[in-house]
Design an enzyme around this catalytic site. Structure first.
Site, mmCIF file in Angstrom:
data_model
loop_
_atom_site.group_PDB
_atom_site.id
_atom_site.type_symbol
_atom_site.label_atom_id
_atom_site.label_comp_id
_atom_site.label_asym_id
_atom_site.label_seq_id
_atom_site.Cartn_x
_atom_site.Cartn_y
_atom_site.Cartn_z
ATOM 1 N N GLY A 1 -2.480 0.175 17.916
ATOM 2 C CA GLY A 1 -1.641 0.092 16.715
ATOM 3 C C GLY A 1 -1.476 1.454 16.078
ATOM 4 O O GLY A 1 -2.359 2.320 16.180
ATOM 5 N N ASP B 1 -10.058 1.866 2.697
ATOM 6 C CA ASP B 1 -10.110 1.115 3.963
ATOM 7 C C ASP B 1 -10.932 1.857 5.028
ATOM 8 O O ASP B 1 -11.747 1.251 5.731
ATOM 9 C CB ASP B 1 -8.691 0.880 4.509
ATOM 10 C CG ASP B 1 -7.963 -0.229 3.756
ATOM 11 O OD1 ASP B 1 -8.635 -1.060 3.121
ATOM 12 O OD2 ASP B 1 -6.721 -0.252 3.816
ATOM 13 N N LYS C 1 0.816 -1.229 0.000
ATOM 14 C CA LYS C 1 0.000 0.000 0.000
ATOM 15 C C LYS C 1 0.848 1.278 0.000
ATOM 16 O O LYS C 1 0.499 2.253 -0.653
ATOM 17 C CB LYS C 1 -0.951 0.003 1.200
ATOM 18 C CG LYS C 1 -2.032 -1.066 1.105
ATOM 19 C CD LYS C 1 -2.966 -1.005 2.286
ATOM 20 C CE LYS C 1 -3.893 -2.191 2.309
ATOM 21 N NZ LYS C 1 -4.813 -2.175 3.445
ATOM 22 N N ASN D 1 -4.902 1.634 -1.583
ATOM 23 C CA ASN D 1 -5.358 0.240 -1.746
ATOM 24 C C ASN D 1 -6.163 0.038 -3.021
ATOM 25 O O ASN D 1 -6.522 -1.080 -3.353
ATOM 26 C CB ASN D 1 -6.158 -0.236 -0.519
ATOM 27 C CG ASN D 1 -7.573 0.278 -0.525
ATOM 28 O OD1 ASN D 1 -7.877 1.314 -1.119
ATOM 29 N ND2 ASN D 1 -8.471 -0.425 0.144
ATOM 30 N N LEU E 1 -9.649 -5.304 13.219
ATOM 31 C CA LEU E 1 -9.589 -5.109 11.765
ATOM 32 C C LEU E 1 -9.193 -6.402 11.053
ATOM 33 O O LEU E 1 -9.521 -6.605 9.896
ATOM 34 C CB LEU E 1 -8.582 -3.999 11.402
ATOM 35 C CG LEU E 1 -9.146 -2.566 11.359
ATOM 36 C CD1 LEU E 1 -9.626 -2.116 12.721
ATOM 37 C CD2 LEU E 1 -8.117 -1.597 10.819
ATOM 38 N N GLY F 1 0.192 1.675 12.730
ATOM 39 C CA GLY F 1 0.757 1.378 11.412
ATOM 40 C C GLY F 1 -0.119 1.957 10.310
ATOM 41 O O GLY F 1 -0.886 2.911 10.522
HETATM 42 P P1 NDP Z 1 1.383 -2.439 9.886
HETATM 43 O O1 NDP Z 1 2.438 -3.471 9.696
HETATM 44 O O2 NDP Z 1 1.491 -1.146 9.167
HETATM 45 O O3 NDP Z 1 1.284 -2.063 11.463
HETATM 46 C C1 NDP Z 1 1.249 -3.100 12.415
HETATM 47 C C2 NDP Z 1 0.937 -2.517 13.792
HETATM 48 O O4 NDP Z 1 0.755 -3.612 14.666
HETATM 49 C C3 NDP Z 1 2.057 -1.657 14.374
HETATM 50 O O5 NDP Z 1 1.471 -0.634 15.133
HETATM 51 C C4 NDP Z 1 2.804 -2.651 15.271
HETATM 52 O O6 NDP Z 1 3.432 -2.030 16.372
HETATM 53 C C5 NDP Z 1 1.642 -3.481 15.791
HETATM 54 N N1 NDP Z 1 1.998 -4.845 16.208
HETATM 55 C C6 NDP Z 1 2.497 -5.846 15.444
HETATM 56 N N2 NDP Z 1 2.607 -6.979 16.164
HETATM 57 C C7 NDP Z 1 2.175 -6.685 17.422
HETATM 58 C C8 NDP Z 1 2.071 -7.452 18.616
HETATM 59 N N3 NDP Z 1 2.410 -8.742 18.660
HETATM 60 N N4 NDP Z 1 1.571 -6.829 19.714
HETATM 61 C C9 NDP Z 1 1.192 -5.545 19.677
HETATM 62 N N5 NDP Z 1 1.305 -4.760 18.570
HETATM 63 C C10 NDP Z 1 1.791 -5.331 17.455
HETATM 64 O O7 NDP Z 1 0.000 -3.197 9.560
HETATM 65 P P2 NDP Z 1 -1.362 -2.527 9.057
HETATM 66 O O8 NDP Z 1 -1.567 -1.291 9.861
HETATM 67 O O9 NDP Z 1 -1.352 -2.441 7.577
HETATM 68 O O10 NDP Z 1 -2.457 -3.660 9.434
HETATM 69 C C11 NDP Z 1 -2.880 -3.858 10.769
HETATM 70 C C12 NDP Z 1 -4.014 -4.873 10.808
HETATM 71 O O11 NDP Z 1 -5.167 -4.376 10.139
HETATM 72 C C13 NDP Z 1 -3.678 -6.209 10.137
HETATM 73 O O12 NDP Z 1 -4.163 -7.255 10.957
HETATM 74 C C14 NDP Z 1 -4.444 -6.149 8.830
HETATM 75 O O13 NDP Z 1 -4.801 -7.448 8.370
HETATM 76 C C15 NDP Z 1 -5.670 -5.370 9.260
HETATM 77 N N6 NDP Z 1 -6.365 -4.704 8.116
HETATM 78 C C16 NDP Z 1 -7.625 -5.133 7.798
HETATM 79 C C17 NDP Z 1 -8.318 -4.558 6.741
HETATM 80 C C18 NDP Z 1 -9.706 -5.041 6.406
HETATM 81 O O14 NDP Z 1 -10.200 -4.728 5.313
HETATM 82 N N7 NDP Z 1 -10.379 -5.739 7.294
HETATM 83 C C19 NDP Z 1 -7.738 -3.462 5.940
HETATM 84 C C20 NDP Z 1 -6.414 -3.058 6.411
HETATM 85 C C21 NDP Z 1 -5.764 -3.681 7.443
HETATM 86 P P3 NDP Z 1 4.925 -1.362 16.245
HETATM 87 O O15 NDP Z 1 4.689 -0.002 15.672
HETATM 88 O O16 NDP Z 1 5.423 -1.327 17.623
HETATM 89 O O17 NDP Z 1 5.705 -2.262 15.323
#
Ligand code: NDP
Length: 275
Positions: free
Chosen positions: A130, A105, A68, A89, A218, A132
Site C-alpha cells: 500500500g 499513527d 486526516k 490524526n 494495520l 496511501g
Molecule cells: P488510503 O485510502 O490512503 O490508501 C489505501 C491503499 O490501499 C492504497 O495504496 C490503495 O492502492 C490500496 N488498496 C485499496 N484497495 C485495495 C485492494 N483491494 N487491493 C490492493 N490494494 C488496495 O488508506 P489509508 O492508507 O489511510 O489506510 C490503509 C489501512 O490502514 C486501512 O485499512 C486503515 O484502516 C488502516 N489504518 C489503521 C490504523 C490503526 O490505528 N490500526 C491507523 C491508520 C490506518 P491504490 O493506490 O492503487 O489505490
C-alpha cells in the site's frame, strides 16, 4: 459544552469507533476528568465543525478516515511527523488558541510491534503493502528503527515509486507493483492497504515469509482479517492493528493530558470483547 474537558474523534463513518472506549479507559486509569465523543463529520463539514468544536471550549480532536489530509491543511502549525505524513490524526489546542496538528499513527505502530510484540526492526527487511496515507505516516518512524531496507508494493506502482523517492535517504527504499516483488523473504510484512476492509488480500506469492517473520495488518476487526489469516499460513506472528490503534490513542492522550496511560489493560479488554 460542560465544564468537563471535552475531546472527540471526527470521521465518516464513525459509528463503530473504539476511540471513546479507549480514551475513557485511559481517563479512568489516570484519574483525569474528561469526556470523549465520536462525531460523524463529513469532509465537507470538517472546517465548520472544527471551528465550532473549539469555539464551544473543546480541548482536542482525533481525525480518522477520510479527514486526516483535510485536517493537515486546516491547522496552523504541524509537528515534524505530521509534516512527513502530510496527514493529521490529532489536533491539540495551544495556549494561545491556535491549533497544532500531529500524527501519532507511526509511533503507535512502532510501539505495538517493538514493545508489545518484542520485534526488533534493526537491520530488518521490511515489505509495506500500500502507498496511501497510512504508509506515508509510518515510513519516517520505521526508518528511525534503522531497518536494512524497505520495499513498498502497491496496486498502483507509480504511487509506491513516488513514496520511495520521497523518503529514501541512507536506507534503501524501493517502490514496485505486487507482480514485480523480488524473490526474497521479509522479516516484516505490513499490510497498509485497505484491502481487508473489502475482505480481500493483495495478490502475493507464498514465499515471502518464514516462521520467524512477522506479518501485520494495520486494519483490525472482531475476527482475524483476511490478511492476518493469510499470514497465519506461514508464521505464528500474524497480527492485526488493534494494538496500533490503542498505542496511537495513548500518544494522543499524552499530548493532551501530559500523562502516559498504560495500554496493556485496554488492549486486553478489547481482545476479550472480541471473544
Ligand atoms: P488510503 O485510502 O490512503 O490508501 C489505501 C491503499 O490501499 C492504497 O495504496 C490503495 O492502492 C490500496 N488498496 C485499496 N484497495 C485495495 C485492494 N483491494 N487491493 C490492493 N490494494 C488496495 O488508506 P489509508 O492508507 O489511510 O489506510 C490503509 C489501512 O490502514 C486501512 O485499512 C486503515 O484502516 C488502516 N489504518 C489503521 C490504523 C490503526 O490505528 N490500526 C491507523 C491508520 C490506518 P491504490 O493506490 O492503487 O489505490
Amino acid at each position: 459544552m460542560t465544564n468537563i474537558d471535552h475531546y472527540a474523534v471526527f470521521g465518516d463513518p464513525i459509528n463503530h469507533s473504539k476511540s471513546p472506549f479507549i480514551h475513557h479507559h485511559f481517563a479512568e486509569q489516570t484519574s483525569q476528568k474528561l469526556h470523549y465523543s465520536a462525531q460523524q463529520v463529513s469532509a465537507q463539514q470538517f472546517n465548520t465543525q472544527l471551528t465550532d468544536f473549539f469555539a464551544r471550549g473543546g480541548k482536542g480532536i482525533n481525525c480518522t478516515v477520510p479527514l486526516k489530509e483535510i485536517a493537515y491543511k486546516a491547522v496552523s502549525q504541524l509537528t515534524d511527523r505530521a509534516e512527513y505524513a502530510k496527514a493529521v490524526n490529532t489536533i491539540i489546542q495551544q495556549p494561545d488558541g491556535s491549533l497544532l496538528g500531529d500524527n501519532t499513527d507511526g509511533v503507535g505502530l512502532i510501539q505495538d510491534i517493538t514493545i508489545n510484540h518484542h520485534v526488533s526492526l534493526k537491520m530488518s527487511n521490511i515489505l509495506i503493502l500500500g502507498a496511501g496515507g497510512a504508509t506515508r505516516g509510518i515510513l519516517a518512524p520505521l526508518l528511525a528503527q534503522a531497518p536494512k531496507q524497505i520495499i513498498i508494493a502497491n496496486r498502483t506502482p507509480s504511487k509506491a515509486q513516488q513514496l520511495a523517492l520521497e523518503f529514501t535517504r541512507k536506507i534503501p527504499i524501493t517502490g514496485c507493483g505486487f507482480s514485480d516483488l523480488p524473490t526474497q523473504q521479509f522479516d516484516l510484512i505490513l499490510n497498509a492497504t485497505s484491502a481487508s476492509l473489502s475482505n480481500q488480500v493483495p495478490p502475493l506469492p507464498n514465499d515471502l515469509l518464514n516462521k520467524h517473520s512477522t506479518c501485520y495488518d494495520l486494519a483490525y476487526s472482531n475476527k482475524p482479517t483476511p490478511f492476518v489469516r493469510w499470514g497465519q499460513q506461514f508464521t505464528d506472528k500474524s497480527l492485526d492493528g488493534l494494538g496500533m490503534l490503542v498505542e496511537q490513542a495513548a500518544e494522543a492522550f499524552y499530548l493532551w493530558r501530559g500523562i502516559r496511560p498504560v495500554t496493556q489493560t485496554v488492549i486486553q479488554d478489547l481482545i476479550n470483547a472480541r471473544l
